[in-house]
Design a protein around this motif. Structure first.
Motif, PDB file in Angstrom:
ATOM      1  N   ALA A   1       0.827  -1.214   0.000  1.00  0.00           N
ATOM      2  CA  ALA A   1       0.000   0.000   0.000  1.00  0.00           C
ATOM      3  C   ALA A   1       0.861   1.263   0.000  1.00  0.00           C
ATOM      4  O   ALA A   1       0.408   2.313  -0.447  1.00  0.00           O
ATOM      5  CB  ALA A   1      -0.913  -0.011   1.229  1.00  0.00           C
TER       6      ALA A   1
ATOM      7  N   THR B   1       3.139   2.125  -1.899  1.00  0.00           N
ATOM      8  CA  THR B   1       3.380   2.680  -3.240  1.00  0.00           C
ATOM      9  C   THR B   1       2.070   3.035  -3.957  1.00  0.00           C
ATOM     10  O   THR B   1       2.089   3.481  -5.100  1.00  0.00           O
ATOM     11  CB  THR B   1       4.172   1.696  -4.128  1.00  0.00           C
ATOM     12  OG1 THR B   1       3.450   0.455  -4.174  1.00  0.00           O
ATOM     13  CG2 THR B   1       5.571   1.453  -3.612  1.00  0.00           C
ATOM     14  N   GLN B   2       0.948   2.808  -3.276  1.00  0.00           N
ATOM     15  CA  GLN B   2      -0.355   3.016  -3.927  1.00  0.00           C
ATOM     16  C   GLN B   2      -0.963   4.369  -3.596  1.00  0.00           C
ATOM     17  O   GLN B   2      -1.985   4.751  -4.149  1.00  0.00           O
ATOM     18  CB  GLN B   2      -1.357   1.923  -3.514  1.00  0.00           C
ATOM     19  CG  GLN B   2      -0.891   0.507  -3.805  1.00  0.00           C
ATOM     20  CD  GLN B   2      -0.562   0.300  -5.269  1.00  0.00           C
ATOM     21  OE1 GLN B   2      -1.330   0.676  -6.131  1.00  0.00           O
ATOM     22  NE2 GLN B   2       0.599  -0.266  -5.543  1.00  0.00           N
ATOM     23  N   LYS B   3      -0.379   5.088  -2.611  1.00  0.00           N
ATOM     24  CA  LYS B   3      -0.986   6.348  -2.182  1.00  0.00           C
ATOM     25  C   LYS B   3      -0.093   7.518  -2.553  1.00  0.00           C
ATOM     26  O   LYS B   3       0.949   7.342  -3.182  1.00  0.00           O
ATOM     27  CB  LYS B   3      -1.276   6.303  -0.678  1.00  0.00           C
ATOM     28  CG  LYS B   3      -0.222   5.625   0.160  1.00  0.00           C
ATOM     29  CD  LYS B   3      -0.627   5.421   1.610  1.00  0.00           C
ATOM     30  CE  LYS B   3      -1.643   4.320   1.793  1.00  0.00           C
ATOM     31  NZ  LYS B   3      -1.920   3.991   3.197  1.00  0.00           N
TER      32      LYS B   3
ATOM     33  N   CYS C   1       2.114  10.135  -4.051  1.00  0.00           N
ATOM     34  CA  CYS C   1       2.638  10.227  -5.423  1.00  0.00           C
ATOM     35  C   CYS C   1       2.491   8.914  -6.174  1.00  0.00           C
ATOM     36  O   CYS C   1       2.437   8.910  -7.406  1.00  0.00           O
ATOM     37  CB  CYS C   1       4.101  10.675  -5.395  1.00  0.00           C
ATOM     38  SG  CYS C   1       4.275  12.415  -4.939  1.00  0.00           S
ATOM     39  N   GLY C   2       2.405   7.786  -5.456  1.00  0.00           N
ATOM     40  CA  GLY C   2       2.212   6.494  -6.114  1.00  0.00           C
ATOM     41  C   GLY C   2       0.875   6.432  -6.831  1.00  0.00           C
ATOM     42  O   GLY C   2       0.757   5.836  -7.902  1.00  0.00           O
ATOM     43  N   ALA C   3      -0.152   7.043  -6.228  1.00  0.00           N
ATOM     44  CA  ALA C   3      -1.484   7.053  -6.845  1.00  0.00           C
ATOM     45  C   ALA C   3      -1.524   8.026  -8.026  1.00  0.00           C
ATOM     46  O   ALA C   3      -2.200   7.772  -9.020  1.00  0.00           O
ATOM     47  CB  ALA C   3      -2.524   7.449  -5.802  1.00  0.00           C
ATOM     48  N   LYS C   4      -0.796   9.139  -7.899  1.00  0.00           N
ATOM     49  CA  LYS C   4      -0.857  10.193  -8.919  1.00  0.00           C
ATOM     50  C   LYS C   4       0.122   9.962 -10.058  1.00  0.00           C
ATOM     51  O   LYS C   4      -0.018  10.531 -11.138  1.00  0.00           O
ATOM     52  CB  LYS C   4      -0.561  11.558  -8.270  1.00  0.00           C
ATOM     53  CG  LYS C   4      -1.534  11.953  -7.181  1.00  0.00           C
ATOM     54  CD  LYS C   4      -2.892  12.279  -7.778  1.00  0.00           C
ATOM     55  CE  LYS C   4      -3.908  12.571  -6.692  1.00  0.00           C
ATOM     56  NZ  LYS C   4      -5.198  12.985  -7.245  1.00  0.00           N
TER      57      LYS C   4
ATOM     58  N   PRO D   1       1.523   6.732 -11.625  1.00  0.00           N
ATOM     59  CA  PRO D   1       1.647   5.274 -11.738  1.00  0.00           C
ATOM     60  C   PRO D   1       3.012   4.887 -12.328  1.00  0.00           C
ATOM     61  O   PRO D   1       3.463   5.486 -13.282  1.00  0.00           O
ATOM     62  CB  PRO D   1       0.513   4.887 -12.693  1.00  0.00           C
ATOM     63  CG  PRO D   1      -0.423   6.061 -12.697  1.00  0.00           C
ATOM     64  CD  PRO D   1       0.389   7.277 -12.376  1.00  0.00           C
TER      65      PRO D   1
ATOM     66  N   TYR E   1      -2.957  16.589  -4.043  1.00  0.00           N
ATOM     67  CA  TYR E   1      -3.411  15.861  -2.858  1.00  0.00           C
ATOM     68  C   TYR E   1      -2.972  16.571  -1.593  1.00  0.00           C
ATOM     69  O   TYR E   1      -1.982  17.318  -1.586  1.00  0.00           O
ATOM     70  CB  TYR E   1      -2.936  14.395  -2.849  1.00  0.00           C
ATOM     71  CG  TYR E   1      -1.439  14.159  -2.788  1.00  0.00           C
ATOM     72  CD1 TYR E   1      -0.704  14.440  -1.626  1.00  0.00           C
ATOM     73  CD2 TYR E   1      -0.752  13.610  -3.869  1.00  0.00           C
ATOM     74  CE1 TYR E   1       0.663  14.205  -1.564  1.00  0.00           C
ATOM     75  CE2 TYR E   1       0.616  13.374  -3.815  1.00  0.00           C
ATOM     76  CZ  TYR E   1       1.319  13.678  -2.658  1.00  0.00           C
ATOM     77  OH  TYR E   1       2.665  13.441  -2.600  1.00  0.00           O
TER      78      TYR E   1
ATOM     79  N   GLU F   1      -2.669  14.877   2.225  1.00  0.00           N
ATOM     80  CA  GLU F   1      -2.893  13.609   2.934  1.00  0.00           C
ATOM     81  C   GLU F   1      -2.113  13.562   4.247  1.00  0.00           C
ATOM     82  O   GLU F   1      -1.075  14.211   4.390  1.00  0.00           O
ATOM     83  CB  GLU F   1      -2.452  12.421   2.063  1.00  0.00           C
ATOM     84  CG  GLU F   1      -3.189  12.283   0.739  1.00  0.00           C
ATOM     85  CD  GLU F   1      -4.637  11.821   0.882  1.00  0.00           C
ATOM     86  OE1 GLU F   1      -5.094  11.589   2.019  1.00  0.00           O
ATOM     87  OE2 GLU F   1      -5.306  11.692  -0.161  1.00  0.00           O
TER      88      GLU F   1
END
Ligand code: AMP
Length: 287
Positions: free
Chosen positions: A112, A114-116, A118-121, A123, A242, A244
């Protein structure tokens, strides 16, 4: 200062250093160096016998439509700055040296973390970062590697794969270097016009507002994020990507700040995307 451009050159250099019993501190960068990078170099200088910087704009960590081609490149100026530290050697390969024809191996941190943010924005961004950092750590035979809190999520990801892959490297995180105005130093600040530069001060201002509220007792994540958003909203040129707040270094979801927490923001100022963060630390109980 030695300039190393090929795999053979860096391997021979680092092999000889290790054979003489000296330690190596690696400081990976994409160049367009500024005082923030030099802080990392000086930190490495203090605790390692040999400081090896890398200057490499890593194509694999840029997504389509990002600024890979436009990213500032100024290697001669970078060398002049590195020599002031002084740094012992700089690795400056061409992309084809790092990713020759047939290259096929990438490091994916499947978590998780790497999923939020900058990871989410962005890819694929951390796949590119992890891949190049593993290669650089190996080539440098690094005892320690130095990274900035400016990219706090990157440091979390690097800690993960260093532990998972049993890499014999100590990861060191340095604080964010800021201009007197509070603006976090970044190679991308050169993209900003004069008015955008002034507008960009809102990033740090918004984080400071949250820090103040936090110090005065506000621990609710929703409320702290709202404070940041309100300050960002007061700047017409700022377009938040974002805002967060996660526990740090786990990057777990939280609703209240009870231990160290990362308040991280990404904001577009005109066409430039800037990131900044602070770590909120719950005060230790007195006496
Ligand atoms: P970059 O060249 O942007 O990839 O950055 C290379 C290293 O310098 C990374 O570990 C960054 O986190 C670090 N760095 C960049 N800007 C700053 C800053 N303002 N303060 C501290 N470290 C920084």
């Amino acid at each position: 200062m030695k300039i190393l451009r090929t795999i053979q050159e860096i391997e021979e250099y680092t092999k000889a250093v290790k054979a003489s019993g000296r330690t190596i501190g690696l400081v990976p960068t994409m160049g367009a160096l500024h005082e923030g990078h030099l802080t990392l170099m000086r930190l490495a200088r203090q605790s390692c016998d040999v400081v090896l910087a890398s200057v490499f704009v890593n194509p694999v960590q840029f997504g389509p439509g990002e600024d890979y081609d436009a990213y500032p490149r100024q290697f001669e100026d970078d060398c002049a700055q590195l020599a002031t530290v002084p740094v012992d050697a700089v690795f400056h390969p061409d992309p084809v040296v790092m990713y020759p024809s047939g290259y096929a191996t990438y490091i994916n941190v499947e978590s998780a973390i790497t999923q939020k943010l900058c990871g989410a924005k962005r890819p694929g961004h951390f796949r590119g970062v992890a891949t190049v950092v593993v290669k650089l750590m190996n080539l440098a035979r690094a005892d320690k590697a130095f990274f900035g809190q400016k990219d706090a999520q990157q440091v979390v990801v690097i800690h993960r794969f260093v532990a998972d892959l049993n890499l014999p490297v100590e990861v060191v995180m340095a604080p964010i270097s800021r201009e007197a105005s509070g603006l976090a130093r970044s190679s991308r600040n050169v993209y900003l016009s004069a008015s955008e530069r002034t507008a960009a001060l809102v990033l740090h201002r918004s984080l400071q507002a949250a820090q103040t509220a936090f110090s005065q007792g506000e621990k609710e994540c929703l409320r702290l994020k709202q404070i940041v958003q309100t300050v960002l909203g007061s700047e017409p040129l700022a377009d938040p990507d974002y805002v967060e707040l996660y526990s740090f270094p786990e990057l777990a979801d939280i609703s209240r700040v009870q231990g160290p927490a990362l308040l991280a923001i990404a904001v577009r100022i005109g066409r430039t995307r800037l990131i900044d963060n602070i770590i909120l630390e719950a005060e230790k109980p007195c006496c």
